[in-house]
Design a protein around this motif. Structure first.
Motif, PDB file in Angstrom:
ATOM      1  N   LEU A  26      -5.419  -6.312  15.750  1.00  0.00           N
ATOM      2  CA  LEU A  26      -6.609  -6.163  14.751  1.00  0.00           C
ATOM      3  C   LEU A  26      -6.399  -4.943  13.779  1.00  0.00           C
ATOM      4  O   LEU A  26      -6.578  -5.101  12.746  1.00  0.00           O
ATOM      5  CB  LEU A  26      -7.892  -6.134  15.583  1.00  0.00           C
ATOM      6  N   PHE A  27      -6.302  -3.780  14.547  1.00  0.00           N
ATOM      7  CA  PHE A  27      -6.147  -2.370  13.774  1.00  0.00           C
ATOM      8  C   PHE A  27      -4.950  -2.737  12.801  1.00  0.00           C
ATOM      9  O   PHE A  27      -5.071  -2.334  11.729  1.00  0.00           O
ATOM     10  CB  PHE A  27      -5.966  -1.284  14.547  1.00  0.00           C
ATOM     11  N   GLU A  28      -3.782  -3.134  13.125  1.00  0.00           N
ATOM     12  CA  GLU A  28      -2.796  -3.085  12.430  1.00  0.00           C
ATOM     13  C   GLU A  28      -2.892  -4.141  11.189  1.00  0.00           C
ATOM     14  O   GLU A  28      -2.332  -3.917  10.219  1.00  0.00           O
ATOM     15  CB  GLU A  28      -1.322  -3.401  13.416  1.00  0.00           C
ATOM     16  N   SER A  29      -3.429  -5.185  11.604  1.00  0.00           N
ATOM     17  CA  SER A  29      -3.741  -6.325  10.578  1.00  0.00           C
ATOM     18  C   SER A  29      -4.607  -5.847   9.450  1.00  0.00           C
ATOM     19  O   SER A  29      -4.541  -6.133   8.397  1.00  0.00           O
ATOM     20  CB  SER A  29      -4.194  -7.778  11.257  1.00  0.00           C
ATOM     21  N   LEU A  30      -5.606  -5.271   9.940  1.00  0.00           N
ATOM     22  CA  LEU A  30      -6.678  -4.901   8.892  1.00  0.00           C
ATOM     23  C   LEU A  30      -6.068  -3.589   8.134  1.00  0.00           C
ATOM     24  O   LEU A  30      -6.164  -3.378   6.928  1.00  0.00           O
ATOM     25  CB  LEU A  30      -8.008  -4.204   9.622  1.00  0.00           C
ATOM     26  N   LEU A  31      -5.184  -2.869   8.633  1.00  0.00           N
ATOM     27  CA  LEU A  31      -4.471  -1.803   7.846  1.00  0.00           C
ATOM     28  C   LEU A  31      -3.481  -2.295   6.703  1.00  0.00           C
ATOM     29  O   LEU A  31      -3.422  -1.864   5.739  1.00  0.00           O
ATOM     30  CB  LEU A  31      -3.816  -0.629   8.895  1.00  0.00           C
ATOM     31  N   SER A  32      -2.972  -3.309   7.287  1.00  0.00           N
ATOM     32  CA  SER A  32      -1.861  -3.934   6.664  1.00  0.00           C
ATOM     33  C   SER A  32      -2.488  -4.560   5.225  1.00  0.00           C
ATOM     34  O   SER A  32      -1.942  -4.678   4.381  1.00  0.00           O
ATOM     35  CB  SER A  32      -0.999  -5.189   7.339  1.00  0.00           C
ATOM     36  N   GLU A  33      -3.649  -5.187   5.455  1.00  0.00           N
ATOM     37  CA  GLU A  33      -4.307  -5.662   4.061  1.00  0.00           C
ATOM     38  C   GLU A  33      -4.707  -4.570   3.196  1.00  0.00           C
ATOM     39  O   GLU A  33      -5.115  -5.005   1.982  1.00  0.00           O
ATOM     40  CB  GLU A  33      -5.896  -6.362   4.618  1.00  0.00           C
ATOM     41  N   GLN A  34      -4.750  -3.140   3.316  1.00  0.00           N
ATOM     42  CA  GLN A  34      -4.991  -2.256   2.555  1.00  0.00           C
ATOM     43  C   GLN A  34      -3.506  -1.906   1.683  1.00  0.00           C
ATOM     44  O   GLN A  34      -3.867  -1.000   0.778  1.00  0.00           O
ATOM     45  CB  GLN A  34      -5.327  -1.206   3.330  1.00  0.00           C
ATOM     46  N   ASP A  35      -2.436  -2.392   1.893  1.00  0.00           N
ATOM     47  CA  ASP A  35      -1.471  -2.263   1.268  1.00  0.00           C
ATOM     48  C   ASP A  35      -0.939  -0.721   1.397  1.00  0.00           C
ATOM     49  O   ASP A  35      -0.655  -0.237   0.030  1.00  0.00           O
ATOM     50  CB  ASP A  35      -1.522  -2.939  -0.264  1.00  0.00           C
ATOM     51  N   VAL A  36      -0.897  -0.081   2.229  1.00  0.00           N
ATOM     52  CA  VAL A  36      -0.545   1.447   2.186  1.00  0.00           C
ATOM     53  C   VAL A  36       0.644   1.444   2.958  1.00  0.00           C
ATOM     54  O   VAL A  36       0.885   0.756   3.883  1.00  0.00           O
ATOM     55  CB  VAL A  36      -1.771   2.361   2.948  1.00  0.00           C
TER      56      VAL A  36
END
Length: 259
Positions: free
Chosen positions: A238-248
């Motif tokens: 979940l953490f990795e998925s949410l971070l990927s949504e921020q396009d950093v």
């Protein structure tokens, strides 16, 4: 976003200038760790231990971070040349482990702690220790280091890590800036960090933050690499998925915490 799968596929490019060399098989067999290229031909290696404890092998020496769990846990690694401690909770500060490591090193080693830990150190173990408050700058083994505020701001969590007491740290090694968050939420100070190459960020409830907070915090300062740590049973996917949504452009490295 560079994913772990991409890193594995491109490991052969490491010798061509990539900053991260990922010797997975060697790491499992002889604790080589994750190796990062520094300025010139120097390298920095990261050895995850357990929970919030890890070891960094730098050109200046071997630095232990929040070592707990007993001296035997570290026998496969070199003795410490220096120690960093973020705060006094038992999963970050263990006097018995520090005593064992000090004995193995042949005497007190340079140590940086927050003031609360410094007050609790055994005089023999802490003979070379220095207390740092939030915002202060110093050196450890000749490496620049800054104490970063680490705290809770959500009302129901204020009891765990009040503002002004505990430290995170930024340490500069061979052109790389390494951020060790300690126990914290996604504070304004975290999100305002700049030029961080490697970060260690916690999330587990109720003591630090949720996966969503961790992703927001990491997205705010966009390090080159982030190691989730201190996460217990939190959801890394979940953490990795949410971070990927921020396009950093941040790679999530799930370190091999071998204990």
């Amino acid at each position: 976003m560079i994913t772990r799968r991409h890193l594995i596929a491109s490991a052969a490019a490491a010798t061509a200038g990539a900053s991260l060399i990922r010797p997975f098989a060697a790491m499992a067999q002889n604790l080589t760790g994750d190796i990062y290229a520094l300025d010139g031909t120097d390298t920095l290696s990261i050895h995850p231990i357990s929970h919030a404890s890890f070891v960094m092998t730098t050109p200046a020496g071997v630095i232990y971070v929040d070592p707990v769990g007993g001296g035997a846990l570290y026998e496969a690694l070199p003795a410490p040349d220096a120690i960093l401690i973020t705060h006094h909770h038992g999963d970050h500060f263990d006097p018995d482990t520090l005593a064992a490591l000090t004995q193995r090193a042949g005497g007190p080693v340079p140590m940086i702690t927050n003031p609360t830990v410094h007050e609790q150190l055994d005089p023999e173990v802490g003979a070379a220790a220095t207390a740092m408050e939030n915002g202060q700058n110093a050196e450890l083994l000749g490496l620049p280091i800054e104490a970063i505020p680490a705290y809770n701001f959500t009302e129901e969590r204020l009891q765990y890590h009040p503002k002004g007491r505990d430290n995170g740290y930024i340490i500069e090694v061979g052109g790389k800036r390494v951020y060790i968050a300690g126990d914290t939420e996604d504070t304004d100070e975290m999100k305002a960090l700049e030029d961080i190459d490697i970060a260690f960020v916690p999330f587990n409830m109720p003591y630090t933050m949720t996966e969503a907070q961790a992703a927001t915090g990491v997205g705010g300062f966009a390090p080159g690499v982030v190691y989730p740590y201190h996460y217990n049973d939190s959801d890394l996917d979940l953490f990795e998925s949410l971070l990927s949504e921020q396009d950093v452009p941040t790679d999530v490295v799930r370190g091999t915490w071998y204990s």
